[in-house]
Design an enzyme around this catalytic site. Sequence first.
Site, PDB file in Angstrom:
ATOM      1  N   SER A 153       0.827  -1.207   0.000  1.00 56.01           N
ATOM      2  CA  SER A 153       0.000   0.000   0.000  1.00 56.01           C
ATOM      3  C   SER A 153       0.865   1.262   0.000  1.00 56.01           C
ATOM      4  O   SER A 153       1.783   1.403   0.799  1.00 56.01           O
ATOM      5  CB  SER A 153      -0.912   0.018   1.232  1.00 56.01           C
ATOM      6  OG  SER A 153      -1.800  -1.072   1.223  1.00 56.01           O
ATOM      7  N   GLU A 181     -10.258 -10.107   1.218  1.00 56.04           N
ATOM      8  CA  GLU A 181     -11.096  -9.747   0.071  1.00 56.04           C
ATOM      9  C   GLU A 181     -11.955 -10.918  -0.396  1.00 56.04           C
ATOM     10  O   GLU A 181     -12.807 -10.748  -1.280  1.00 56.04           O
ATOM     11  CB  GLU A 181     -10.221  -9.259  -1.082  1.00 56.04           C
ATOM     12  CG  GLU A 181      -9.467  -7.970  -0.794  1.00 56.04           C
ATOM     13  CD  GLU A 181      -8.522  -7.605  -1.914  1.00 56.04           C
ATOM     14  OE1 GLU A 181      -9.006  -7.115  -2.952  1.00 56.04           O
ATOM     15  OE2 GLU A 181      -7.299  -7.834  -1.776  1.00 56.04           O
ATOM     16  N   ALA A 218       2.780  -2.475   3.782  1.00 52.44           N
ATOM     17  CA  ALA A 218       2.530  -1.457   4.798  1.00 52.44           C
ATOM     18  C   ALA A 218       2.167  -2.181   6.086  1.00 52.44           C
ATOM     19  O   ALA A 218       1.284  -3.041   6.088  1.00 52.44           O
ATOM     20  CB  ALA A 218       1.393  -0.537   4.362  1.00 52.44           C
ATOM     21  N   ASN A 234       2.044   3.031  10.767  1.00 53.98           N
ATOM     22  CA  ASN A 234       1.330   3.389  11.996  1.00 53.98           C
ATOM     23  C   ASN A 234       1.895   2.557  13.134  1.00 53.98           C
ATOM     24  O   ASN A 234       2.578   1.559  12.907  1.00 53.98           O
ATOM     25  CB  ASN A 234      -0.177   3.128  11.855  1.00 53.98           C
ATOM     26  CG  ASN A 234      -0.492   1.678  11.514  1.00 53.98           C
ATOM     27  OD1 ASN A 234      -0.492   1.296  10.348  1.00 53.98           O
ATOM     28  ND2 ASN A 234      -0.738   0.873  12.532  1.00 53.98           N
ATOM     29  N   HIS A 260      -7.264   3.696   7.409  1.00 52.37           N
ATOM     30  CA  HIS A 260      -6.548   3.341   6.179  1.00 52.37           C
ATOM     31  C   HIS A 260      -5.931   4.571   5.511  1.00 52.37           C
ATOM     32  O   HIS A 260      -4.887   4.471   4.864  1.00 52.37           O
ATOM     33  CB  HIS A 260      -7.501   2.641   5.207  1.00 52.37           C
ATOM     34  CG  HIS A 260      -6.818   2.084   3.996  1.00 52.37           C
ATOM     35  ND1 HIS A 260      -5.848   1.102   4.061  1.00 52.37           N
ATOM     36  CD2 HIS A 260      -6.939   2.379   2.676  1.00 52.37           C
ATOM     37  CE1 HIS A 260      -5.427   0.810   2.849  1.00 52.37           C
ATOM     38  NE2 HIS A 260      -6.069   1.577   1.985  1.00 52.37           N
TER      39      HIS A 260
END
Length: 274
Positions: free
Chosen positions: A31, A87, A114, A237, A249
């Site tokens: 990401s 997903e 990420a 994060n 996100h």
Amino acid sequence: MGVYEQVQDCAEFLRGKIGDFSPKCAIILGSGLNQLAEELEEAIRIQYTDIPGFPKPTVQGHSGCLHFGKLNGTEIVCLQGRSHGYEGHDETTLAYPTRVMWALGVPLLVITNASGSLNPEATPGNLMMMTDHINMSGLNPMAGMNDERFGPRFFDMTNAWDKEHSQLLRECAAEIETPLFEGTYVGVRGPNFETPAEIKAFQVLGGGCVGMSTVPEILTASHLNGMKACGIATMTNMGAGITGEPLNHEEVMELGLIAGKRLAKLLKVFVTKL
């Protein structure tokens, strides 16, 4: 048609598009890391939607395109976008892109992602080389029937994160004076961020960062005969509860771009030494 035959047919389709192009490595872009693919020279770009059998990403920040090109003169391929277990993709589908890279003769898979940091010193914007992993996702693409043409039924994971290429990453980071933390990646399924209690548990287990990808890819690469893998996580994060701030996100994407610039600089040096 079996999975092996599908993978080989897909690789043959791609060969028809790229000719005698011979990537030294395949880089899976996590990401917010799309910019690296845009920097390739003499690039041939193929949308996932045009590639037989390729899963189609549905997550913001995962555009879904294969980029064959040169980075600092070295031929590589970038997978811009990946699919995740959350997903709804089945495990065989999650393994498919890595298997196709192997069928193309790509010897090295470089996995990026990420991640949430479990290390208070590895603050957002920093990089962490993954030296091991803990699979908490419940996913394993190697479950079910095994095809020995890919790899053995039971396979060793001691050197899943290849020590030789990991050492090269260390040397490259030192050369360009980029801080590079090291740690164990904890893979979860998602899509929710982890609870503070889970983060504490992962820290006790020895985790350095946590994310929702990577595990199916490293398992697949480790299973494939002759493929090696290494990887870097970008800290976007801190894990839930470490700072007390809520996670979202959009923050992951924003800080992924910052860390992505550092990662791109490192990978440009790394690929020239392969």
